[in-house]
Design a protein around this motif. Structure first.
Motif, PDB file in Angstrom:
ATOM      1  N   ILE A 118       1.205  -5.194   5.645  1.00 53.01           N
ATOM      2  CA  ILE A 118       2.376  -4.866   4.829  1.00 53.01           C
ATOM      3  C   ILE A 118       2.680  -3.376   4.943  1.00 53.01           C
ATOM      4  O   ILE A 118       3.835  -2.957   5.104  1.00 53.01           O
ATOM      5  N   HIS A 119       1.650  -2.570   4.898  1.00 50.07           N
ATOM      6  CA  HIS A 119       1.812  -1.123   5.011  1.00 50.07           C
ATOM      7  C   HIS A 119       2.375  -0.737   6.362  1.00 50.07           C
ATOM      8  O   HIS A 119       3.319   0.070   6.464  1.00 50.07           O
TER       9      HIS A 119
ATOM     10  N   GLU B 296      12.484   4.714   4.068  1.00 54.61           N
ATOM     11  CA  GLU B 296      12.591   5.746   3.044  1.00 54.61           C
ATOM     12  C   GLU B 296      11.877   5.315   1.768  1.00 54.61           C
ATOM     13  O   GLU B 296      11.242   6.131   1.104  1.00 54.61           O
ATOM     14  N   GLU B 297      12.004   4.022   1.423  1.00 55.69           N
ATOM     15  CA  GLU B 297      11.314   3.504   0.247  1.00 55.69           C
ATOM     16  C   GLU B 297      10.025   2.826   0.682  1.00 55.69           C
ATOM     17  O   GLU B 297      10.019   2.034   1.636  1.00 55.69           O
ATOM     18  N   ALA B 298       8.950   3.090  -0.002  1.00 60.60           N
ATOM     19  CA  ALA B 298       7.619   2.633   0.399  1.00 60.60           C
ATOM     20  C   ALA B 298       7.517   1.114   0.373  1.00 60.60           C
ATOM     21  O   ALA B 298       8.154   0.443  -0.451  1.00 60.60           O
ATOM     22  N   PRO B 299       6.690   0.556   1.255  1.00 62.62           N
ATOM     23  CA  PRO B 299       6.393  -0.880   1.174  1.00 62.62           C
ATOM     24  C   PRO B 299       5.607  -1.182  -0.087  1.00 62.62           C
ATOM     25  O   PRO B 299       4.959  -0.295  -0.666  1.00 62.62           O
ATOM     26  N   ARG B 300       5.613  -2.462  -0.493  1.00 61.38           N
ATOM     27  CA  ARG B 300       4.919  -2.801  -1.741  1.00 61.38           C
ATOM     28  C   ARG B 300       4.644  -4.300  -1.795  1.00 61.38           C
ATOM     29  O   ARG B 300       5.250  -5.099  -1.067  1.00 61.38           O
TER      30      ARG B 300
ATOM     31  N   LEU C 165       3.737 -14.022  -5.167  1.00 62.13           N
ATOM     32  CA  LEU C 165       3.401 -12.852  -4.359  1.00 62.13           C
ATOM     33  C   LEU C 165       4.577 -12.534  -3.451  1.00 62.13           C
ATOM     34  O   LEU C 165       5.001 -13.378  -2.649  1.00 62.13           O
ATOM     35  N   LEU C 166       5.097 -11.306  -3.572  1.00 60.72           N
ATOM     36  CA  LEU C 166       6.239 -10.888  -2.773  1.00 60.72           C
ATOM     37  C   LEU C 166       5.902  -9.618  -2.005  1.00 60.72           C
ATOM     38  O   LEU C 166       5.869  -8.521  -2.590  1.00 60.72           O
ATOM     39  N   PRO C 167       5.635  -9.720  -0.703  1.00 59.43           N
ATOM     40  CA  PRO C 167       5.504  -8.508   0.113  1.00 59.43           C
ATOM     41  C   PRO C 167       6.902  -7.974   0.420  1.00 59.43           C
ATOM     42  O   PRO C 167       7.743  -8.685   0.975  1.00 59.43           O
ATOM     43  N   ILE C 168       7.181  -6.736   0.035  1.00 56.32           N
ATOM     44  CA  ILE C 168       8.532  -6.181   0.097  1.00 56.32           C
ATOM     45  C   ILE C 168       8.542  -4.925   0.955  1.00 56.32           C
ATOM     46  O   ILE C 168       7.781  -3.981   0.699  1.00 56.32           O
TER      47      ILE C 168
ATOM     48  N   ARG D 198       6.313 -12.293   9.674  1.00 55.07           N
ATOM     49  CA  ARG D 198       5.039 -13.014   9.675  1.00 55.07           C
ATOM     50  C   ARG D 198       3.866 -12.077   9.423  1.00 55.07           C
ATOM     51  O   ARG D 198       2.819 -12.500   8.939  1.00 55.07           O
ATOM     52  N   LEU D 199       4.035 -10.796   9.735  1.00 55.13           N
ATOM     53  CA  LEU D 199       2.963  -9.833   9.489  1.00 55.13           C
ATOM     54  C   LEU D 199       2.771  -9.598   8.000  1.00 55.13           C
ATOM     55  O   LEU D 199       1.635  -9.640   7.487  1.00 55.13           O
ATOM     56  N   ILE D 200       3.865  -9.352   7.284  1.00 61.03           N
ATOM     57  CA  ILE D 200       3.707  -9.108   5.847  1.00 61.03           C
ATOM     58  C   ILE D 200       3.293 -10.383   5.124  1.00 61.03           C
ATOM     59  O   ILE D 200       2.535 -10.340   4.141  1.00 61.03           O
TER      60      ILE D 200
END
Length: 493
Positions: free
Chosen positions: A195-196, A203-207, A275-278, A312-314
């Motif tokens: 995810i990272h 500009e906005e961090a992953p989370r 769970l939401l990888p964003i 698919r990675l996140i």
């Protein structure tokens, strides 16, 4: 203002007509109204409509064509088309469509408008709800779908990772769910490196948003939704035409939130986790590159064959985290492959599962709720397409074939303990207006899954009759008829 009202004899009647019933209905009309219908060339074909005037010039009645009762296929959402055709006013069903519950639901789904950026939103017709219909239930479903559509429709300048996180936390707070968010560099400490890697150039961090609701003693249902707020393709950049709809690449997260809202508002007997990888898949000096190799939460090393296969990675890290909890049912949603659209088109999302009973239930509830999906295989022989010479797995297949299947096989590598797992490769968009599906953002598979989990795990005691109670009767009428009725990648918009 709600578009559903209590039953009212003052509402303008809508007559549903078929080729068989039209002569009798026509004979019951005032002579002037029948002549008016004839003069306008009205034919009782599915989707045809005709407004009939009164002597005073008001609307006296509406005619609307539907399929014959013996038709091989029926569009049970077709009556919702009226919500886009009729002028403002209050209307009622004078006689029954094929399924009054789905007709009323379709009225709401069809009337959806994304008017956030419009100065003067249009007024819409209202429906006096047919007898025996649970207004609260229909509005619950339609409201959740509208919420998800709004998220998908919102452009990335107003719905980046921070805004999507806020929307998810708002849903969690509405139902007193416990929530946490892991952002930026903290993802590495939390063992969520994929995810990272995907989101660090934005500009906005992953989370990762993680919220839970319900009694821990109940069966565990976990939803995972792909939340790519915009997908440039990364260093394997998309052409400009391929980016035009990439605001919808968070459609998996929107679907998960819509389904979660339905479940929590209904108070189903579930222990729900979402769970939401964003992320945003952007380009900068620190963007992940083709040929890079990253660890995953599962412990598998992943070679990056294409940065445009980021979804698919996140999902891999989020699924691995979800799987550690050994849920009874694990469902993920993602606007994942263009190959799925090539195979099945935009309106029929494929799903993948190794659970035969679950697959059967999904197909059945999809047909009954008019929320269609189609099963594709987790074809083991294609698993070798994901082989890497330098890592445990590559994030893309070795050729142009079976893109949706290999994406599902990639995700399967990260699920081990869940009792059942199913992956939905949704499109999240309707290219041309249909009954119940306006052109634009769409929430696919959530309605059928709401019916399925309620039927499988149970609703609270004293809950009102479910839509499935109404429509499941169709199965008993004719099993043969039911069988007939059933009859992006990260790289493509």
């Amino acid at each position: 203002m709600s578009l559903l009202r209590e039953p009212s004899a003052e509402a303008t009647p809508i007559w549903f007509v078929t080729t068989e019933t039209w002569p009798e209905i026509r004979a019951g009309l005032p002579p002037a109204a029948a002549a008016f219908a004839d003069a306008n060339g009205f034919e009782p074909k599915p989707g045809r409509s005709q407004i009939l005037p009164s002597e005073a010039g008001a609307i006296a009645a509406v005619l609307f064509g539907i399929e014959a009762h013996g038709a091989r296929a029926k569009d049970l959402l077709l009556p919702g088309k009226l919500a886009t055709l009729l002028p403002p006013g209050l209307y009622r069903f004078a006689n029954g469509p094929h399924d009054s519950t789905l007709a009323a639901l379709s009225w709401l789904l069809s009337a959806y408008r994304f008017d956030r950026y419009k100065a003067n939103p249009s007024k819409l017709p209202q429906l006096a709800t047919p007898d025996g219909i649970d207004i609260a239930r229909i509005e619950r479903i339609a409201k959740a779908v509208a919420f998800g559509r709004d998220l998908i429709s919102t452009p990335a300048n107003d719905l980046g990772p921070a805004a999507l996180e806020a929307a998810a936390l708002s849903v969690a707070a509405q139902f007193q769910a416990s929530a946490s968010v892991t952002r930026g560099e903290a993802l590495l400490a939390a063992r969520l490196p994929l995810i990272h890697a995907v989101g660090r150039a934005a500009e906005e961090a992953p989370r990762l948003v993680d919220f839970s609701w319900g009694d821990p003693a109940y069966p565990k249902l976990t939803l995972v939704g792909k939340g790519v707020c915009f997908d440039s393709g990364g260093l394997d950049i998309k052409p400009s035409a391929g980016m035009l709809l990439m605001k919808k690449d968070m459609g998996g997260a929107a679907t998960a939130l819509a389904l979660a809202s339905m479940i929590m508002e209904a108070g189903l007997k579930l222990r729900l986790r979402v769970l939401l990888p964003i992320v945003e898949n952007a380009i900068a000096g620190n963007a992940f590159r083709p040929g890079d190799i990253y660890p995953s939460r599962k412990g598998l090393s992943v070679e990056i064959g294409n940065t445009d296969a980021e979804g698919r990675l996140i999902l891999a890290d989020a699924l691995a985290l979800a799987d550690e909890d050994a849920p009874d049912l694990l469902i993920d949603f993602a606007t994942l492959t263009g190959a799925a659209r090539v195979a099945l088109g935009p309106d029929l999302p494929p799903f993948y599962t190794a659970d035969e009973q679950l697959a059967s239930e999904i197909a059945r509830f999809g047909a009954l709720s008019q929320d269609p999906v189609w099963r594709l295989p987790l074809w083991d022989a294609y698993d070798k397409m994901l082989d890497s010479k330098v890592a445990d797995i590559n994030n893309v297949g070795g050729g142009p074939f079976a893109g949706s299947i290999t994406a599902a096989l990639f995700l399967r590598r990260f699920v081990e303990k869940a009792k059942s797992w199913v992956h939905f490769d949704v499109y999240g968009w309707t290219p041309a207006q249909q009954s119940g599906r306006p052109e634009g953002a769409e929430i696919q598979s959530a309605r059928l899954l709401y019916e399925l989990v309620e039927a499988r795990f149970g609703a609270p005691e004293g809950d009102s009759p479910r839509i499935v109670h109404h429509i499941v009767a169709h199965i008993d009428e004719s099993e043969e008829e039911f069988e007939e009725e059933i009859g992006h990648d990260d790289k493509s918009p």
